[in-house]
Design a protein around this motif. Structure first.
Motif, PDB file in Angstrom:
ATOM      1  N   ILE A  30      -2.081  10.303 -15.456  1.00  0.00           N
ATOM      2  CA  ILE A  30      -1.498   8.874 -15.539  1.00  0.00           C
ATOM      3  C   ILE A  30      -1.946   7.983 -15.938  1.00  0.00           C
ATOM      4  N   VAL A  31      -1.028   6.830 -16.926  1.00  0.00           N
ATOM      5  CA  VAL A  31      -0.918   5.718 -16.877  1.00  0.00           C
ATOM      6  C   VAL A  31      -1.487   4.495 -16.698  1.00  0.00           C
ATOM      7  N   GLU A  32      -2.578   3.765 -16.502  1.00  0.00           N
ATOM      8  CA  GLU A  32      -1.883   2.631 -15.892  1.00  0.00           C
ATOM      9  C   GLU A  32      -2.429   1.675 -16.575  1.00  0.00           C
ATOM     10  N   ILE A  44       1.842  -3.560   5.269  1.00  0.00           N
ATOM     11  CA  ILE A  44       3.207  -2.280   4.521  1.00  0.00           C
ATOM     12  C   ILE A  44       3.377  -1.425   6.132  1.00  0.00           C
ATOM     13  N   GLY A  45       4.549  -1.636   6.343  1.00  0.00           N
ATOM     14  CA  GLY A  45       4.949  -0.957   7.363  1.00  0.00           C
ATOM     15  C   GLY A  45       5.278  -0.099   7.021  1.00  0.00           C
ATOM     16  N   LEU A  46       5.019   1.205   7.635  1.00  0.00           N
ATOM     17  CA  LEU A  46       5.872   2.364   7.015  1.00  0.00           C
ATOM     18  C   LEU A  46       6.587   3.392   7.781  1.00  0.00           C
ATOM     19  N   VAL A 100      -2.266  -1.485   4.974  1.00  0.00           N
ATOM     20  CA  VAL A 100      -1.225  -3.071   3.810  1.00  0.00           C
ATOM     21  C   VAL A 100      -1.378  -1.741   1.741  1.00  0.00           C
ATOM     22  N   ARG A 101      -1.322  -2.195   0.961  1.00  0.00           N
ATOM     23  CA  ARG A 101      -0.482  -1.389   0.545  1.00  0.00           C
ATOM     24  C   ARG A 101      -2.123  -0.531  -0.532  1.00  0.00           C
ATOM     25  N   GLY A 102      -3.367  -1.212   0.018  1.00  0.00           N
ATOM     26  CA  GLY A 102      -4.635  -0.974  -0.842  1.00  0.00           C
ATOM     27  C   GLY A 102      -4.643   0.823  -0.047  1.00  0.00           C
ATOM     28  N   ALA A 125      -6.212   1.010 -18.648  1.00  0.00           N
ATOM     29  CA  ALA A 125      -5.893  -0.311 -19.892  1.00  0.00           C
ATOM     30  C   ALA A 125      -4.771   0.358 -20.816  1.00  0.00           C
ATOM     31  N   THR A 126      -4.082   1.256 -20.507  1.00  0.00           N
ATOM     32  CA  THR A 126      -3.371   2.036 -21.611  1.00  0.00           C
ATOM     33  C   THR A 126      -1.412   2.241 -20.174  1.00  0.00           C
ATOM     34  N   ALA A 127      -0.612   2.073 -21.846  1.00  0.00           N
ATOM     35  CA  ALA A 127       0.499   2.006 -21.361  1.00  0.00           C
ATOM     36  C   ALA A 127       0.960   2.202 -22.555  1.00  0.00           C
ATOM     37  N   MET A 306      11.223  -0.094   3.484  1.00  0.00           N
ATOM     38  CA  MET A 306      11.389   1.114   2.619  1.00  0.00           C
ATOM     39  C   MET A 306      10.805   1.150   1.697  1.00  0.00           C
ATOM     40  N   GLY A 307      10.267   0.038   0.568  1.00  0.00           N
ATOM     41  CA  GLY A 307       9.700   0.589  -0.830  1.00  0.00           C
ATOM     42  C   GLY A 307       9.098   1.551  -0.540  1.00  0.00           C
ATOM     43  N   ALA A 308       7.797   1.318  -0.116  1.00  0.00           N
ATOM     44  CA  ALA A 308       6.227   2.048  -0.040  1.00  0.00           C
ATOM     45  C   ALA A 308       7.434   3.524   0.595  1.00  0.00           C
ATOM     46  N   THR A 309       7.848   3.956   1.314  1.00  0.00           N
ATOM     47  CA  THR A 309       8.092   4.790   2.386  1.00  0.00           C
ATOM     48  C   THR A 309       9.185   5.525   1.393  1.00  0.00           C
ATOM     49  N   SER A 310      10.096   4.693   0.753  1.00  0.00           N
ATOM     50  CA  SER A 310      10.511   5.405  -0.511  1.00  0.00           C
ATOM     51  C   SER A 310      10.058   5.986  -1.546  1.00  0.00           C
ATOM     52  N   ALA A 311       9.270   5.302  -1.998  1.00  0.00           N
ATOM     53  CA  ALA A 311       7.758   5.600  -3.068  1.00  0.00           C
ATOM     54  C   ALA A 311       7.524   7.224  -3.119  1.00  0.00           C
ATOM     55  N   LEU A 312       6.568   7.087  -2.013  1.00  0.00           N
ATOM     56  CA  LEU A 312       6.096   8.194  -1.692  1.00  0.00           C
ATOM     57  C   LEU A 312       7.034   9.267  -1.007  1.00  0.00           C
TER      58      LEU A 312
END
Ligand SMILES: Cc1cc2nc3c(=O)[nH]c(=O)nc-3n(C[C@H](O)[C@H](O)[C@H](O)COP(=O)(O)OP(=O)(O)OC[C@H]3O[C@@H](n4cnc5c(N)ncnc54)[C@H](O)[C@@H]3O)c2cc1C
Length: 399
Positions: A30-32, A44-46, A100-102, A125-127, A306-312
């Motif tokens: 993973i690069v972040e 966030i409501g899951l 929460v998102r965290g 610190a990589t992209a 539904m964004g977090a739900t669909s990301a998972l």
């Protein structure tokens, strides 16, 4: 030899995809671009599908959930600041998990860091600076953002999980304008330091007028989070000048206690998210050896809930598709996309209706919304009272 995947972005979609890939026998890296992991974040409501994806990814035990008892109380404020019981985000069917998102990212991180299998390599610190998709592999130029140093590396797959303004999407699929649809709306989300005076610590408080709304999301074991959202025809103009002053001016005349408290809280907040609202629409989420996941591919936006739900779900399903098609990447990506697309399409459509619940488009929608939610709130209150009366002594149901 073990296949290598570059996952761009350490958000919910990127970590879910990395866990899915690892379970399929791949070696993800993973690069972040940020120098360290984010924490905190907005409410966030899951929904049930997201909670199930958390179970499938093996992170549900580590997911800290903050639902107030009986999903808490929600108060609807009218134009004069008078409150009545209403319905909040947590009162919708399916008993959403309040986080929460965290919280989601922390649970995913535990797995990434080693509790779910081999630790995943993460480079902060990589992209990516260039992506060159060849017949046998993808060559990526990666930049160390701290030093500016660039180096080349080869992967069998690139997963773009770098959010709504994805640079992987821009490099491989084309400019943002081709995929991002403008919803003519803005959001500002942040952590409040204290609850709106005279409300319970875990209550939600909602003040929604035509074109602008303030939401306070009550949580069980920390101060509430706040969301200001408004509609505007001129998005570019919103990013000029001081953000807090702009929000004060947009919400001027909405002089109820919740809006006043939220605007004062914004001035004290150490950080806040201020952004425009879009949906991302693409006819294909993969091209050659590059695939997009989460907001990068289909950003549903916050109104869909539904964004977090669909990301998972998207990351987990990607791993499953690769596991089921180990020798055929194209077949895996096609199966993954055709499995997910119907539900994403449907959530993208219903987000427009849900937006009316968050921030009504005009006076008629405002009145209708308020009527429906107050009716729902009164019904819910009566039901809880009935349940409490019927419950054995000491069972602790609260209204
Ligand atoms: C206010 C608000 C409320 C919401 N409420 C809900 C809700 O109730 N329920 C729900 O299900 N969803 C909700 N959502 C949506 C949900 O938060 C998102 O859909 C989800 O977090 C998207 O995750 P992601 O990993 O795709 O993208 P992101 O969270 O945007 O993560 C992208 C990551 O990639 C990194 N990155 C970006 N560019 C690069 C680059 N070039 N190189 C390397 N790294 C890069 C970023 O730093 C970030 O870490 C809400 C969203 C908002 C804004």
């Amino acid at each position: 030899m073990q296949k290598r995947a570059l996952v761009v972005g350490l958000g919910i979609a990127g970590m879910s995809a990395a866990i899915g890939l690892r379970a399929a026998g791949w070696a993800p890296v993973i690069v972040e671009r940020a120098p360290e992991r984010r924490r905190g974040g907005y409410f966030i409501g899951l929904l049930p599908d997201g909670r199930q994806a958390a179970v499938d990814l093996g992170i549900s035990e580590d997911l800290h959930v903050r639902n107030p008892p009986d999903a808490g109380k929600a108060w609807e404020l009218d134009r004069h600041g008078r409150s009545a019981p209403g319905l909040g985000f947590l009162h919708q069917p399916g008993r959403p998990a309040a986080v929460v998102r965290g919280d989601i990212e922390a649970a995913l991180w535990q797995s990434i860091a080693g509790t779910g299998g081999e630790p995943v390599e993460v480079r902060f610190a990589t992209a990516p600076a260039e992506i060159d998709d060849g017949a046998d592999d993808v060559e990526v130029v990666l930049e160390d953002i701290g030093t500016g140093h660039e180096y080349r590396e080869r992967f069998d797959l690139v997963v773009g999980a770098d959010g709504m303004r994805s640079s992987v999407r821009r490099m491989v699929f084309g400019p943002h304008e081709e995929y991002m649809t403008n919803w003519n709306a803005m959001i500002c989300a942040f952590q409040l330091d204290e609850q709106v005076p005279s409300y319970g610590a875990q209550d939600s408080v909602i003040s929604a007028r035509a074109g602008r709304a303030a939401w306070v999301f009550g949580l069980a074991d920390r101060a509430p989070t706040a969301l200001l959202t408004y509609r505007t025809a001129d998005i570019a103009e919103q990013f000029t000048g001081d953000r807090v002053e702009r929000l004060r001016s947009v919400f001027s005349g909405m002089d109820d206690p919740a809006v006043r408290h939220v605007l004062d809280g914004l001035e004290r907040a150490p950080e806040f998210l201020f952004d425009s609202v879009h949906q991302v629409k693409m006819s294909r989420w993969s091209k050659g050896r590059t695939v997009l996941v989460g907001d990068a591919a289909w950003c549903l936006n916050l109104y869909s809930g539904m964004g977090a739900t669909s990301a998972l779900r998207g990351g987990d399903a990607l791993g499953r598709a690769l596991r089921e098609n180990p020798a055929d990447l194209r077949a895996a990506l096609t199966a993954w996309e055709s499995g997910l697309r119907p539900s994403i399409r449907s959530h993208q459509r219903t987000a427009r209706i849900k937006q009316q619940m968050f921030v009504p488009s005009g006076r008629v929608a405002e009145v209708l919304r308020s009527f429906i939610l107050r009716l729902g709130g009164a019904w819910r209150r009566r039901k809880l009272e009935k349940d409490r009366a019927a419950a054995p002594v000491g069972s602790g149901a609260s209204v």
